[in-house]
Enzyme design. Structure first.
Site, short mmCIF file in Angstrom:
data_model
loop_
_atom_site.label_atom_id
_atom_site.label_comp_id
_atom_site.label_asym_id
_atom_site.label_seq_id
_atom_site.Cartn_x
_atom_site.Cartn_y
_atom_site.Cartn_z
N HIS A 48 -13.62 4.31 8.06
CA HIS A 48 -12.92 3.08 7.64
C HIS A 48 -13.39 2.59 6.26
O HIS A 48 -14.00 1.53 6.14
CB HIS A 48 -13.10 1.97 8.70
CG HIS A 48 -12.04 0.90 8.62
ND1 HIS A 48 -11.53 0.26 9.70
CD2 HIS A 48 -11.39 0.35 7.56
CE1 HIS A 48 -10.62 -0.63 9.33
NE2 HIS A 48 -10.52 -0.58 8.01
N GLU A 89 -12.64 2.10 17.16
CA GLU A 89 -13.75 2.16 16.19
C GLU A 89 -14.97 1.44 16.75
O GLU A 89 -14.82 0.39 17.38
CB GLU A 89 -13.32 1.51 14.88
CG GLU A 89 -12.23 2.30 14.20
CD GLU A 89 -11.78 1.70 12.87
OE1 GLU A 89 -12.47 0.82 12.32
OE2 GLU A 89 -10.73 2.13 12.38
N ILE A 139 0.84 -1.21 0.00
CA ILE A 139 0.00 0.00 0.00
C ILE A 139 0.87 1.25 0.00
O ILE A 139 0.61 2.20 -0.76
CB ILE A 139 -1.01 -0.02 1.18
CG1 ILE A 139 -1.96 -1.23 1.03
CG2 ILE A 139 -1.81 1.28 1.24
CD1 ILE A 139 -2.90 -1.48 2.19
N ARG A 166 11.37 -0.80 8.01
CA ARG A 166 12.41 -1.54 8.71
C ARG A 166 13.54 -1.90 7.76
O ARG A 166 14.71 -1.77 8.04
CB ARG A 166 11.82 -2.83 9.31
CG ARG A 166 11.32 -2.65 10.71
CD ARG A 166 10.66 -3.89 11.18
NE ARG A 166 9.76 -4.38 10.14
CZ ARG A 166 9.10 -5.53 10.20
NH1 ARG A 166 9.26 -6.32 11.21
NH2 ARG A 166 8.28 -5.89 9.24
N ARG A 180 -4.15 1.58 10.62
CA ARG A 180 -4.88 1.26 11.84
C ARG A 180 -4.76 2.42 12.81
O ARG A 180 -3.68 2.99 12.98
CB ARG A 180 -4.33 -0.01 12.50
CG ARG A 180 -4.76 -1.31 11.84
CD ARG A 180 -6.24 -1.60 11.99
NE ARG A 180 -6.63 -2.85 11.38
CZ ARG A 180 -7.10 -2.99 10.12
NH1 ARG A 180 -7.23 -1.92 9.35
NH2 ARG A 180 -7.43 -4.16 9.65
C1 8YV Z 1 -11.20 -4.05 5.62
C2 8YV Z 1 -8.93 -3.28 6.36
O1 8YV Z 1 -12.36 -3.44 5.24
O2 8YV Z 1 -8.29 -5.21 5.16
C3 8YV Z 1 -8.11 -4.48 6.11
O3 8YV Z 1 -7.18 -4.70 6.90
O4 8YV Z 1 -8.61 -2.48 7.14
C4 8YV Z 1 -10.17 -2.97 5.68
O5 8YV Z 1 -9.89 -2.38 4.46
C5 8YV Z 1 -11.45 -4.77 6.91
O6 8YV Z 1 -10.29 -5.27 7.47
C6 8YV Z 1 -12.40 -5.90 6.72
O7 8YV Z 1 -12.24 -6.88 7.72
#
Ligand code: 8YV
Length: 329
Positions: A290, A272, A161, A181, A243
């Site tokens: 989210h 959340e 990402i 890292r 997160r």
């Molecule tokens: C998801 C996310 O929607 O994939 C992940 O880690 O944070 C999100 O994009 C979520 O985890 C669904 O469980």
């Protein structure tokens, strides 16, 4: 005689096409009401479950995992982040854990850019004003924001990402810096014209924008502590689509209220769906609920990864997206 179909338990409502396929392939229990399941309900249901499909809203702590039935052999998470699952407890029980990497990279990077543009350019504040009917019209000094183009972006976590964010940000003529890292391959660095900072603190102090793209682990919890937030430049913007726990959210709200930061664009929060009240009050903060992977295509692709992981597992093979046990073990 063929073996009975494995029993799959899905904790939240998934896209229709995925639920249909899950039902065709396995003995699947869905959650049509989409109400989150309590830990007690999960534990009770595990007695009749071979494969659990949880999401980020299920807290699979060590006590919960320890209490699950011996019958449960696979946790096929719908999502890439697995910080809501105690991986050590799963490993100790010999329960496999899989996730859905790769398929939500581009969507999450798009949302990161949306936050990175909308916070400094005051898009949400502007939208509110435009809708209110109270806009008096253009003036030369009206609602000025901060320029994005040409600015320094510091990416914390240069994985899939983070790299996708870097590629997009290059298109906005930003200069790319990163802390990871491990230094990424020099071909990737060259493609992104990215500068590696071994020392996070040094990078933070020099950036105009910070994007959080590392996973949440014991090591990255509150990585952006109050001291680090206060070390940023006073015009800096912080964007987080990873997160909430990686940033000390209360400290971020304090720093923004004290004017020691330019602003923030957030998609994730420490508790959340609760969001620090002080953050909700500030105009220089753009808040998304989210939404990182929330595209129709992305959620179907995530479901397809879940299907592949379950199917390969029940066919006696090693699922491709194994998190526990880690590949190579
Ligand atoms: C998801 C996310 O929607 O994939 C992940 O880690 O944070 C999100 O994009 C979520 O985890 C669904 O469980």
């Amino acid at each position: 005689m063929t073996d009975p179909k494995p029993a799959v338990l899905v904790t939240r409502k998934l896209p229709q096409a995925i639920e249909t396929r899950l039902k065709e392939l396995f003995e699947t229990r869905l959650n049509p009401t989409d109400e989150p399941m309590s830990a007690e309900a999960l534990i009770a249901a595990s007695a009749e479950t071979d494969v659990l499909v949880p999401t980020v809203t299920d807290r699979l702590t060590a006590p919960v995992i320890d209490a699950l039935s011996e019958r449960l052999r696979l946790i096929a998470n719908f999502g890439v982040g697995v910080d809501h699952i105690d991986l050590a407890a799963a490993a100790a029980r010999g329960v496999l854990v899989t996730n859905t990497p790769g398929v939500l990279t581009e969507d999450t990077a798009d949302l990161t850019m949306a936050l990175m543009l909308s916070a400094p350019r005051r898009m949400v504040e502007g939208d509110r004003l435009a809708r209110s009917g109270e806009w008096d019209g253009w003036t030369p000094t009206f609602m000025m924001g901060e320029r994005v183009s040409g600015k320094r972006l510091g990416i914390v976590g240069m994985g899939r990402i983070g790299s996708a964010v870097a590629r997009r940000a290059r298109g906005f003529s930003m200069s790319i810096h990163y802390h990871n890292r491990r230094r990424v391959h020099r071909d990737v660095e060259a493609e992104l014209e990215a500068t590696w900072w071994e020392d996070l603190d040094q990078m933070l102090a020099h950036m105009d924008f910070i994007s959080i793209n590392c996973p949440h682990t014991a090591e990255t919890r509150h990585l952006l502590s109050e001291a680090r937030l206060r070390s940023l430049q006073p015009h800096a913007f912080v964007v987080n689509t990873s997160r909430g726990e990686i940033i000390d959210e209360a400290a971020l709200a304090r720093c923004l209220a004290d004017g020691v930061l330019g602003g923030a664009g957030l998609d994730v929060y420490e508790r959340e769906p609760e969001i620090e009240e002080n953050l909700r009050r500030l105009d220089n903060v753009v808040l998304a609920p989210h939404l990182g992977s929330a595209t129709r295509e992305g959620r179907i692709a995530m479901g397809e990864r879940v299907l592949i992981n379950i199917k390969t597992f029940v066919d006696g093979h090693s699922p491709p997206d194994r998190v526990v046990p880690a590949h190579g073990l």
